[in-house]
Motif scaffolding. Structure first.
Motif, PDB file in Angstrom:
ATOM      1  N   GLY B 193       0.835  -1.210   0.000  1.00  0.00           N
ATOM      2  CA  GLY B 193       0.000   0.000   0.000  1.00  0.00           C
ATOM      3  C   GLY B 193       0.864   1.252   0.000  1.00  0.00           C
ATOM      4  N   LEU B 353      -7.299   1.193  -1.331  1.00  0.00           N
ATOM      5  CA  LEU B 353      -6.040   1.749  -0.815  1.00  0.00           C
ATOM      6  C   LEU B 353      -6.144   2.026   0.691  1.00  0.00           C
ATOM      7  CD1 LEU B 353      -3.185   2.686  -1.612  1.00  0.00           C
ATOM      8  CD2 LEU B 353      -4.105   4.985  -1.888  1.00  0.00           C
ATOM      9  N   VAL B 356      -6.087  -1.361   2.449  1.00  0.00           N
ATOM     10  CA  VAL B 356      -4.752  -1.988   2.430  1.00  0.00           C
ATOM     11  C   VAL B 356      -3.818  -1.264   3.402  1.00  0.00           C
ATOM     12  CG1 VAL B 356      -2.707  -2.371   1.003  1.00  0.00           C
ATOM     13  CG2 VAL B 356      -4.949  -2.941   0.101  1.00  0.00           C
ATOM     14  N   LEU B 357      -3.884   0.051   3.422  1.00  0.00           N
ATOM     15  CA  LEU B 357      -3.002   0.799   4.326  1.00  0.00           C
ATOM     16  C   LEU B 357      -3.382   0.601   5.793  1.00  0.00           C
ATOM     17  CD1 LEU B 357      -2.565   3.913   2.076  1.00  0.00           C
ATOM     18  CD2 LEU B 357      -0.693   2.538   2.998  1.00  0.00           C
TER      19      LEU B 357
END
Lengths: 312, 542
Positions: B193, B353, B356-357
């Motif tokens: 990420g 995103l 994932v982060l």
């Protein structure tokens, strides 16, 4: 009665000396050393013409006098290793000849234990202070006879010993390990061994189990999980129970007053299992510190009145 | 009997096959653990929102490098302690053994137990601002009342902190086996990420960023011309930042105590190390923590350079300043990675995103209570705490009582944190109290050669020398310098918010509580005929 229990000193001479002094230090009436008395490492000291050479903890050391040699040997013994003084030819032979290292290891282990028994004779006042010793899964068979023949130390394996109204039974065998060591057996056989020795106890209320393997899943048996190459998984952060189910089941069914264990050095702890107090004092023999348990037993009530884990 | 010869052609050591002779743990695992502990995404970004506006003349890259170098000495000192006394329990064991049981308990109880009650709401707040708020904003969800902004309300903070406490408690209950695997996946996922963010900021221009920021500022938050509006609002509030650079040193040094919020933890795994040791272990232990720390430093520098290139340094600091003044531009915490996601005009991508982060959070949250339960267990085995504190339920293997000792106070503090904005400013208390614990471990490592000469001589750490001088105690002295510098700054400079009357009472109460518990234990055990003074008393050898 006050008991001092320690275990897994793995050849550390400083820990053995402390163990011999533990009765006086903790005012104990009885001292018990669980299994794994012998060390795992042998350090060759190569005798050259007029000097000796060894690599100790990664550092090359040259010894020019007998006094220096003895000091280095002492350091090696205190760490739980065996100093083996060899000629360059003997060292070559150890490397080349099949079985030569094993034979030398056995020789060093038995010599060392002989010396320890001599020390014990002086420290334990010729047997006035009862001292029980046992083998563990890592101990070679030859140690049994040496301990058995000592006048001041009692070899506990497979016996029910009467100690002022308390009954101590000992077993150095463990469930199988990844290292395939000397005293290992499948769980069913362990249970048979336990039943055989426990059947000699007349009164379970005052029984003490001295089993090298800790009970499975008790928290006294947590070791780093290893992968197939014996590498700790996930940075050593993941622990898993590796104790014996036979020992666990025996404690649960017989419910002795006390059950003392070793084997898993990093799993120092205390666990109440029904009426049984189970203890693993752990081991940090490499530091020269003798971890142990000081236990106050109440004969009248048949219970452990007080207990304390110590770093002596 | 199987044996191994060590030392090449001329063996210097023979090992027989025996229990516990395992290979050293993987350095890669240690690096991952240390990198997640000094978590740039969860802790670093969160801290930057405070540090920039509080110290506008400080230079971030210089401060990061100074912190990294200085904390590297702490890594050396801790590697020395780990290989000398490689014991689960870390600071508690080292300080108890070297400096004395009472001090060891007070420092470990405050630094590894009590203060983590305060870390729970901090973790919760980070979960809010890095997952729930950006997710809700991106998806334009309006439930609960107010949508994304609700997570910044008192109720929102409290509820998310409760969720965090439950997650962390569950992870302790379920054990580390499964979690360690999750942690590894989380690390690699989180890194992926981060790499996506790097690529986005690298391939897009400053003009692209302004355009995307304005587009989504309008679309998601209804703010017209958001980029310029941000700069305008900050200027109106009187905030001016210094241009991005590397000096001057004075104001930059003031960022160091703030950056300890994320860079002081490469040794977080030290409470977990077991018996494994060997001649080469110092290098392995050191490398794991050192590489983890410097990976974080590297991520930080990459992020900062990309901010300068694509986002605009002054603008980024203006965003932070508005949040610092409790008037965040969009009503939520300014999450730079959400803004980076806006460079791709696709909601699904932006959501993925953010998710994932968030792996940086989930790979990290499980360690919140892990070390605390170990300290509680160790103290219970030492009979300082009641035996029950170390009990584990038979069926589910849940350390029920130790979890209660962690969770209940954490919930109470979560409520105070959520409903008192003053208390919320004490986040650096959480760093300070642990730093005090570290300080005593650093003192222990310096005094080790004198207080425990045999232990020191036997330690692989004693043979690590530079110009013939053992480096570990020297590193201990430099670590003391680091920690004293930080403590002086925290306690003397109002901008860190920890030297206020209430904050000092809060921290003082923790030390008093630990002292009371220890003294009470000594008295009660003494009445029971148990002398706790015996625990670390050494048996004479001769």
């Amino acid at each position: 009665m006050r008991v001092f229990f320690a275990t897994d000193i793995h050849g550390s001479e400083v820990c053995w000396r402390k163990f011999l002094n533990s009765a006086a230090f903790y005012k104990a009436d009885l001292v018990v050393l669980g299994g794994d008395v012998t060390g795992k490492v042998m350090v060759p000291i190569v005798a050259h013409n007029g000097y000796w050479q060894a690599v100790v903890r990664g550092e090359s050391i040259r010894m020019d006098t007998q006094a220096e040699l003895e000091e280095v040997q002492k350091q090696i013994r205190n760490k739980g290793s065996y100093p083996a003084v060899v000629t360059p030819d003997e060292l070559q032979n150890l490397s080349d000849e099949e079985g030569a290292v094993d034979r030398r290891f056995s020789q060093e282990m038995t010599h060392s234990l002989d010396r320890w028994m001599d020390m014990a004779d002086g420290k334990l006042q010729g047997g006035e202070i009862p001292c029980i010793l046992n083998g563990g899964n890592d101990d070679i068979w030859e140690i049994d006879d040496i301990i058995e023949s000592s006048p001041c130390v009692t070899f506990g394996e497979g016996k029910a010993l009467d100690l002022d109204g308390f009954h101590l039974v000992s077993m150095g065998w463990t469930n199988p390990t990844p290292w395939d060591t000397f005293r290992e057996a499948p769980e069913e056989q362990l249970r048979e061994k336990i039943d055989a020795v426990v059947s000699q106890i007349p009164d379970m209320e005052r029984a003490i189990f001295n089993f090298h393997a800790p009970p499975y899943g008790s928290g006294l048996d947590e070791a780093p999980a290893l992968d197939d190459t014996l590498r700790p998984m996930h940075g050593g952060a993941v622990m898993k129970p590796v104790g014996s189910t036979a020992v666990r089941d025996a404690i649960n069914s017989y419910q002795p007053m006390l059950s003392v264990h070793g084997h898993i050095h990093e799993s120092r702890g205390i666990k109440k299992m029904g009426r049984t107090l189970a203890i693993n004092p752990g081991s940090v023999y490499g530091d020269g510190v003798l971890q142990g348990a000081v236990l106050e037993l109440n004969a009248k009530k048949g219970k452990v009145a007080k207990y304390l884990l110590v770093n002596g | 009997m199987a044996t191994d010869a060590i030392g090449g052609e001329t063996p210097t050591l023979f090992l027989r096959k025996a229990t516990g002779l395992v290979r050293g743990w993987s350095v890669r695992d240690s690096i991952i653990y240390a990198c997640l502990a000094t978590n740039f995404v969860t802790l670093g970004l969160y801290e930057f929102t405070f540090a920039g506006p509080a110290f506008p003349k400080g230079q971030f890259i210089t401060a990061t490098l100074i912190s990294g170098v200085w904390v590297s000495f702490l890594v050396i000192a801790y590697a020395g302690l780990i290989v000398t006394i490689p014991r689960a329990g870390g600071d508690y064991v080292w300080q108890s053994r070297i400096l004395g049981s009472g001090l060891g308990f007070v420092m470990a109880a405050t630094g590894w137990w009590f203060i983590l009650w305060l870390w729970a709401p901090i973790y919760g707040n980070i979960l809010s601002v890095q997952l729930f708020e950006p997710l809700w904003a991106t998806l334009k969800w309006t439930w609960p009342n107010g949508g994304a902004a609700w997570f910044g309300t008192n109720n929102g903070i409290f509820i998310v902190t409760l969720i965090t406490i439950v997650i962390a408690g569950l992870l302790v209950s379920l054990g580390m086996a499964g979690y360690a695997r999750i942690q590894k996946y989380a690390f690699f996922g989180g890194m992926a990420g981060f790499a996506v963010v790097v690529i986005l900021l690298l391939i897009n221009s400053h003009a692209d960023f302004i355009s995307s920021f304005n587009l989504y500022g309008q679309k998601l938050f209804g703010v017209h011309n958001a980029y310029a509006a941000t700069n305008h609002a900050a200027a109106k509030a009187g905030y001016t930042t210094s241009p991005f650079g590397f000096g001057p040193l004075g104001p930059t040094m003031l960022l160091v105590p703030a950056f300890m919020f994320f860079l002081l933890w490469p040794n977080w795994g030290s409470t977990l190390y077991g018996e494994i040791r060997g001649a080469s272990d110092f290098r392995r232990v050191f490398t794991g923590m050192f590489a983890g720390l410097w990976m974080t430093v590297l991520l930080t520098i990459i992020f900062l350079l990309l901010i300068v290139k694509t986002v605009g340094w002054g603008f980024y600091q203006n965003l932070n300043a508005l949040d610092y003044n409790l008037t965040p531009q969009f009503g939520i915490w300014p999450y730079p990675f959400m803004f980076a996601g806006w460079l791709v005009h696709n909601t699904a991508f932006q959501v993925i995103l953010i998710l994932v982060l968030s792996l940086w959070f989930f790979g990290w949250v499980g360690t919140l209570f892990l070390s605390s339960t170990r300290v509680i267990f160790a103290a219970a085995f030492d009979r300082v705490l009641p035996d029950r504190a170390a009990e584990v339920s038979e069926k589910r293997k849940v350390p029920f009582y130790s979890l209660v000792l962690m969770l209940l106070p954490a919930v109470i503090l979560a409520a105070i944190y959520a409903y008192s904005s003053t208390f919320r400013t004490y986040t650096l208390d959480a760093t300070l109290v642990i730093a005090v614990t570290y300080l005593f471990s650093a003192v222990a490592v310096v005094l080790l050669p004198w207080l425990k000469p045999d232990l020191w001589r036997a330690s692989p750490a004693s043979r690590i020398k530079v110009l013939g001088v053992p480096i570990v105690p020297v590193a201990g002295v430099i670590t003391i310098g680091l920690l004293v510098f930080n403590l002086v700054e925290w306690l003397s400079n109002d901008l860190y918010f920890v030297n206020s009357h209430d904050s000092l009472i809060f921290m003082g109460a923790m030390y008093v509580l630990a002292i009371v518990v220890y003294v009470l234990a000594r008295v009660v055990r003494s009445r029971q005929g148990i002398d706790l003074g015996l625990i670390n008393k050494e048996i004479p050898v001769e």
